[in-house]
Design an enzyme around this catalytic site. Structure first.
Site, PDB file in Angstrom:
ATOM      1  N   CYS A 174     -31.535 -16.270  -5.258  1.00 14.73           N
ATOM      2  CA  CYS A 174     -31.447 -17.649  -4.754  1.00 14.73           C
ATOM      3  C   CYS A 174     -30.818 -17.744  -3.373  1.00 14.73           C
ATOM      4  O   CYS A 174     -30.724 -18.844  -2.811  1.00 14.73           O
ATOM      5  CB  CYS A 174     -30.684 -18.532  -5.738  1.00 14.73           C
ATOM      6  SG  CYS A 174     -28.926 -18.117  -5.872  1.00 14.73           S
ATOM      7  N   CYS A 181      30.297  14.921  33.931  1.00 12.62           N
ATOM      8  CA  CYS A 181      30.646  15.752  32.777  1.00 12.62           C
ATOM      9  C   CYS A 181      29.442  15.906  31.836  1.00 12.62           C
ATOM     10  O   CYS A 181      28.739  14.940  31.546  1.00 12.62           O
ATOM     11  CB  CYS A 181      31.821  15.136  32.014  1.00 12.62           C
ATOM     12  SG  CYS A 181      32.394  16.152  30.636  1.00 12.62           S
ATOM     13  N   CYS A 206      -0.156  14.758   7.022  1.00 13.07           N
ATOM     14  CA  CYS A 206      -0.265  13.774   8.108  1.00 13.07           C
ATOM     15  C   CYS A 206       0.805  12.695   8.027  1.00 13.07           C
ATOM     16  O   CYS A 206       0.950  11.898   8.956  1.00 13.07           O
ATOM     17  CB  CYS A 206      -1.642  13.135   8.113  1.00 13.07           C
ATOM     18  SG  CYS A 206      -2.073  12.276   6.575  1.00 13.07           S
ATOM     19  N   CYS A 220     -15.172  -5.598 -11.780  1.00 13.87           N
ATOM     20  CA  CYS A 220     -16.470  -5.042 -12.188  1.00 13.87           C
ATOM     21  C   CYS A 220     -17.523  -5.320 -11.130  1.00 13.87           C
ATOM     22  O   CYS A 220     -17.528  -6.373 -10.479  1.00 13.87           O
ATOM     23  CB  CYS A 220     -16.879  -5.652 -13.526  1.00 13.87           C
ATOM     24  SG  CYS A 220     -18.483  -5.093 -14.113  1.00 13.87           S
ATOM     25  N   CYS A 251      29.879  12.815  27.600  1.00 14.54           N
ATOM     26  CA  CYS A 251      31.105  12.126  28.010  1.00 14.54           C
ATOM     27  C   CYS A 251      30.785  11.028  29.021  1.00 14.54           C
ATOM     28  O   CYS A 251      29.802  11.117  29.774  1.00 14.54           O
ATOM     29  CB  CYS A 251      32.067  13.155  28.610  1.00 14.54           C
ATOM     30  SG  CYS A 251      33.504  12.458  29.450  1.00 14.54           S
ATOM     31  N   CYS A 306     -25.454  -2.113  -4.651  1.00 18.05           N
ATOM     32  CA  CYS A 306     -26.819  -1.832  -4.183  1.00 18.05           C
ATOM     33  C   CYS A 306     -27.738  -3.046  -4.267  1.00 18.05           C
ATOM     34  O   CYS A 306     -28.909  -2.963  -3.852  1.00 18.05           O
ATOM     35  CB  CYS A 306     -27.420  -0.666  -4.975  1.00 18.05           C
ATOM     36  SG  CYS A 306     -27.697  -1.033  -6.718  1.00 18.05           S
ATOM     37  N   CYS A 328       7.887  11.859  -3.749  1.00 20.95           N
ATOM     38  CA  CYS A 328       9.320  11.961  -3.508  1.00 20.95           C
ATOM     39  C   CYS A 328      10.100  11.675  -4.788  1.00 20.95           C
ATOM     40  O   CYS A 328       9.524  11.298  -5.820  1.00 20.95           O
ATOM     41  CB  CYS A 328       9.750  11.004  -2.394  1.00 20.95           C
ATOM     42  SG  CYS A 328       9.826   9.270  -2.906  1.00 20.95           S
ATOM     43  N   CYS A 366      10.187  10.628   3.328  1.00 24.10           N
ATOM     44  CA  CYS A 366       9.196   9.780   2.654  1.00 24.10           C
ATOM     45  C   CYS A 366       8.893   8.583   3.560  1.00 24.10           C
ATOM     46  O   CYS A 366       9.812   7.891   4.010  1.00 24.10           O
ATOM     47  CB  CYS A 366       9.731   9.298   1.308  1.00 24.10           C
ATOM     48  SG  CYS A 366       8.641   8.113   0.480  1.00 24.10           S
ATOM     49  N   CYS A 385     -26.186  -5.759  -9.089  1.00 21.59           N
ATOM     50  CA  CYS A 385     -25.082  -4.853  -8.724  1.00 21.59           C
ATOM     51  C   CYS A 385     -24.510  -5.256  -7.371  1.00 21.59           C
ATOM     52  O   CYS A 385     -25.250  -5.440  -6.398  1.00 21.59           O
ATOM     53  CB  CYS A 385     -25.579  -3.407  -8.685  1.00 21.59           C
ATOM     54  SG  CYS A 385     -24.346  -2.231  -8.067  1.00 21.59           S
TER      55      CYS A 385
END
Length: 512
Positions: free
Chosen positions: A306, A188, A265, A316, A183, A332, A255, A227, A329
């Site tokens: 080079c 109060c 988490c 890819c 209030c 690596c 959800c 969510c 690659c």
């Protein structure tokens, strides 16, 4: 027999399954899509239930009504008492039956002469000086107006002009985000009830008040979580996704609107197979390294032949240097012609030979870079795969109009990209998990399964980059369908094996 071979044994017990798992299809009906095989094992999932706004409000109202029927009070007062007891129904009922007067006084309820709770404040009255029934002289204690358009009195009998009440209540709800406030009278302790709020504010503000009450309810129950997806109003109930269970499972839920997130988490994504504890540690490390040379290393490469700088423009990992035509690659840096995933595996970290010139900190940094590069690479590749698919789908629409291919048949590339995205999301978190795992037999088995999925994902990604022509689109479609099914099966094996490892306590973690 190793855990790896046991986990996958159910997928290799017939010739029919083998044809699907190696990505081939010997069916005579080349244009028929390959259906997902019904495996004997299913991914471990947690039990949960999704709730809409209406269902959540019904749950809140049900708790209030149940307690109200026991303690014999009006629902608005019971709502205030439940919030005072942090929505602990049993504790409120126990305390109330012991001493109703003490519970009401602690919650700030006014004491009336007959001991009842007045839930029917008189309606606001317009003060007319010439009215024979006009109330005695009144002055608002807030704005000092002695002739207000209307006066509102709360059940504690404190009266203020209605405009001041409206401004006060609206500010508490909209600006401060409170559903429990007292209030306006200085001494109060009476909490403003829902009935009074509904009379004083606009409908939109009252809806916001009800939303805040629902937030209070969800916050008090560990088995409920909103969510976290922006703008989503769904709620998920997952009793098993709390406490010590987070050490043995990753409670991924979805959800009612289809947004996947971790219930444990609250992060707005699926971070399987890594547990919540180590996911937070990984993200903290990643945030600290963002914007540094480590991030630059994850997004650029230097051609090993080079030495020209190269930026990745496709999903890819096979990189073709435009300057010297050397193929290598991305991960690596080895020559692609001799590159393999199961012989010289580039998904597994190999401890270097100790050198006196290298400090422990440098070795830790190199290990972190190894896993962070691969984590970040899948995030980038997923985005590039999506862009490539969008460009190719525009061609597919044109061919659909000029060929006999139906709309359903032309969606094969979208299905492949959707599966690639899911797999890359899982793969990036497997690298985060591998970073924290202690070296040993179990980690080696884990990395073997990871390498199988990595290889399958790269093969499907290479199919996406093949040129699509009208005369070869049906053949490409069939190969892509077969490979998509194979990738999906390898993805399920990774999720199942890692979940079983957590449940069995198989994984040994580095102490952090």
């Amino acid at each position: 027999m190793s855990d790896y071979s046991d986990a996958g044994s159910g997928c290799y017990d017939s010739d029919d399954d083998a044809s699907v798992l190696d990505g081939t299809n010997d069916s005579d009906y080349e244009d028929e899509p390959v259906l997902q095989p019904k495996g004997k094992h299913k991914t471990r999932d947690v039990e949960y239930k999704t709730l809409s706004i209406t269902q959540l409000q019904d749950l809140v109202d049900s708790d209030i009504s149940q307690v109200a029927s026991i303690v014999g009070l009006e629902s608005p007062i019971v709502s205030i008492l439940l919030r005072h007891f942090n929505w602990n129904n049993d504790r409120l009922i126990e305390k109330f039956l012991d001493s109703a007067e003490l519970v009401l006084r602690d919650a700030g309820e006014p004491e009336l002469a007959d001991g009842a709770v007045d839930m029917c404040p008189p309606p606001a009255k317009r003060i007319r000086l010439d009215s024979p029934s006009a109330p005695p002289a009144f002055m608002c204690g807030v704005c000092c107006d002695d002739n207000p358009p209307a006066v509102f009195r709360l059940r504690c009998q404190h009266s203020f002009c209605e405009p001041c009440w409206q401004e006060y209540v609206t500010s508490k709800i909209k600006d401060e985000g409170q559903c429990t406030f007292r209030c306006m009278h200085g001494d109060c302790r009476t909490v403003v009830d829902a009935v009074s709020i509904a009379k004083l504010v606009e409908p939109a503000v009252y809806e916001r008040y009800k939303e805040l009450v629902r937030q209070s309810y969800v916050g008090a129950h560990s088995h409920l979580r909103f969510c976290p997806h922006p703008g989503c109003t769904e709620t998920v109930s997952c009793p098993s996704g709390v406490g010590s269970s987070l050490l043995t499972e990753v409670p991924t839920v979805k959800c009612g609107a289809g947004h996947a997130f971790c219930f444990g988490c609250g992060m707005d994504f699926d971070h399987r197979p890594l547990t919540c504890k180590y996911t937070k540690l990984w993200l903290e490390n990643a945030r600290e390294d963002a914007g540094t040379s480590q991030w630059i290393r994850a997004n650029t490469r230097t051609c090993p032949k080079c030495q020209n700088n190269i930026e990745k423009n496709g999903g890819c990992n096979r990189i073709h240097c435009r300057h010297c035509n050397h193929q290598f690659c991305w991960l690596c840096m080895k020559d692609w012609t001799v590159h393999g995933y199961n012989n010289e595996v580039c998904n597994a970290w190999k401890e270097p030979e100790p050198k006196e010139s290298e400090t422990k900190a440098k070795q830790n940094l190199e290990k972190w870079l190894f896993y962070f590069d691969r984590f970040n690479n899948h995030e980038i590749s997923a985005r590039l795969d999506e862009e490539l698919c969008t460009r190719t789908e525009e061609k597919m629409v044109e061919w659909q109009e000029t060929s006999k291919m139906s709309w359903i048949e032309s969606t094969f590339m979208r299905d492949a990209v959707d599966e690639l995205t899911r797999c890359r999301h899982t793969l990036k978190w497997t690298y985060a998990m591998a970073y924290f795992l202690v070296a040993g037999n179990q980690k080696q088995i884990f990395e073997d399964i990871q390498a199988d999925l990595e290889k399958a994902v790269e093969e499907l990604s290479q199919l996406l980059e093949e040129p699509v022509e009208a005369d070869s689109v049906k053949s490409l479609r069939q190969r892509m369908l077969d490979k998509t099914v194979y990738v999906r099966s390898r993805h399920e094996i990774v999720l199942r094996d890692t979940a079983e490892g957590l449940a069995e306590g198989r994984w040994e973690w580095n102490v952090v």
